[in-house]
Design a protein around this motif. Structure first.
Motif, short mmCIF file in Angstrom:
data_model
loop_
_atom_site.label_atom_id
_atom_site.label_comp_id
_atom_site.label_asym_id
_atom_site.label_seq_id
_atom_site.Cartn_x
_atom_site.Cartn_y
_atom_site.Cartn_z
N GLU A 75 28.96 33.76 50.07
CA GLU A 75 28.33 35.16 49.19
C GLU A 75 29.70 35.91 49.22
O GLU A 75 30.85 35.66 50.25
CB GLU A 75 27.46 35.71 50.22
CG GLU A 75 27.20 37.17 49.82
CD GLU A 75 26.20 37.65 51.05
OE1 GLU A 75 26.48 38.66 51.63
OE2 GLU A 75 25.29 36.93 51.50
N ARG A 76 30.00 36.52 48.29
CA ARG A 76 31.06 37.52 48.12
C ARG A 76 31.03 38.53 48.90
O ARG A 76 30.07 39.57 49.10
CB ARG A 76 31.30 38.08 46.50
CG ARG A 76 32.54 38.88 46.46
CD ARG A 76 32.80 38.81 44.86
NE ARG A 76 31.85 39.55 44.16
CZ ARG A 76 31.67 40.18 43.17
NH1 ARG A 76 33.17 40.72 43.07
NH2 ARG A 76 30.94 41.00 42.37
N THR A 120 40.41 42.18 50.82
CA THR A 120 40.66 42.56 49.49
C THR A 120 39.34 42.61 48.48
O THR A 120 39.21 43.04 47.40
CB THR A 120 41.45 41.53 48.82
OG1 THR A 120 41.09 40.47 48.61
CG2 THR A 120 42.89 41.44 49.37
N GLY A 121 38.29 42.37 49.31
CA GLY A 121 36.91 42.24 48.78
C GLY A 121 36.83 40.89 47.93
O GLY A 121 35.83 40.62 47.04
N SER A 122 37.68 40.04 48.11
CA SER A 122 37.79 38.71 47.57
C SER A 122 37.48 37.71 48.32
O SER A 122 37.52 37.60 49.55
CB SER A 122 39.15 38.39 46.75
OG SER A 122 39.35 39.17 45.82
N LEU A 123 37.00 36.37 47.80
CA LEU A 123 36.74 35.26 48.52
C LEU A 123 37.43 33.88 48.35
O LEU A 123 37.80 33.63 46.93
CB LEU A 123 35.47 35.23 48.87
CG LEU A 123 34.38 34.46 47.69
CD1 LEU A 123 34.38 33.10 47.67
CD2 LEU A 123 33.07 35.10 47.69
N ALA A 124 37.47 33.10 49.12
CA ALA A 124 38.05 31.59 48.75
C ALA A 124 37.17 30.88 49.38
O ALA A 124 36.61 31.02 50.71
CB ALA A 124 39.35 31.43 49.01
N MET A 125 36.80 29.50 48.87
CA MET A 125 36.29 28.55 49.46
C MET A 125 36.65 27.20 48.96
O MET A 125 37.34 27.08 47.59
CB MET A 125 34.71 28.51 49.31
CG MET A 125 34.31 28.23 47.76
SD MET A 125 32.48 28.19 47.48
CE MET A 125 31.94 26.80 48.34
N ALA A 126 36.87 26.15 49.94
CA ALA A 126 37.58 25.06 49.57
C ALA A 126 36.74 23.85 50.12
O ALA A 126 36.23 23.91 51.35
CB ALA A 126 39.03 24.76 50.28
N THR A 127 36.30 22.81 49.14
CA THR A 127 35.56 21.87 49.75
C THR A 127 36.43 20.46 49.59
O THR A 127 36.92 20.20 48.21
CB THR A 127 34.39 21.53 48.70
OG1 THR A 127 33.76 22.84 48.83
CG2 THR A 127 33.45 20.42 49.10
#
Length: 182
Positions: A75-76, A120-127
């Motif tokens: 979720e953002r 920053t209100g931003s997200l990152a995801m890594a799979t």
């Protein structure tokens, strides 16, 4: 690994008051759009799929699971979608992969930070995926950067943190696939 088909797309609800002002509201309803969006996604038969601004993960996860996909959703932070009348579901990023081609080796996510170490209100995801056929390692990264007027510096700092996030979770021999909504 060769022959990997990856696609990217944004699938969030659009608020007719802010976007698509020339589009009739009935064309923006979820009931009208959901199967059209799903059909568009599966028409490419991707092995890896990155979705940004997705606010209906449960729908896509259920339908794509029937086709052999596995997926993750984050979720953002501070999602504006929770304020959409009658909707109220937060958006975020999702990564799907075909379970016959890949196995999940690792998963990480975080909010992206500015130079002062504030969100920053931003997200990152890594799979991190392992190719079943040849054992190749692939790092698949999805990110949604904060948009809007007066956010250039915020986006720049989020991109710098995103680069550090990718470097932190990738290995020298990893193929990296990056899908970002800027």
């Amino acid at each position: 690994s060769s022959g990997i088909n990856a696609e990217y797309g944004g699938l969030t609800y659009s608020n007719p008051r802010k976007n698509f002002c020339q589009t009739q509201a009935r064309h923006l309803t979820w009931e009208t759009r959901r199967y059209l969006l799903l059909l568009e996604v599966i028409s490419y038969r991707p092995d890896i799929l990155i979705l940004c601004e997705i606010d209906r993960f449960d729908f896509f996860e259920g339908k794509l699971r029937e086709l052999g996909y596995k997926g993750r959703f984050i979720e953002r932070p501070f999602s504006p979608c929770v304020d959409v009348p009658g909707e109220g579901q937060p958006d975020g990023c999702a990564i799907f992969y075909h379970g016959d081609r890949f196995s999940l080796a690792d998963f990480h996510h975080r909010q992206l930070l500015n130079q002062m170490k504030h969100s920053t209100g931003s997200l990152a995801m890594a799979t991190k995926l392992e190719c079943i056929e040849d054992g190749a390692s692939i790092l698949v990264v999805a990110s949604h950067l904060k948009g809007g007027p007066k956010t250039d510096q915020t986006r720049l700092e989020a991109c710098q943190d995103l680069a550090a996030f990718v470097e932190e979770h990738s290995s020298p021999n990893d193929m990296v696939i990056l899908g970002v909504d800027v």
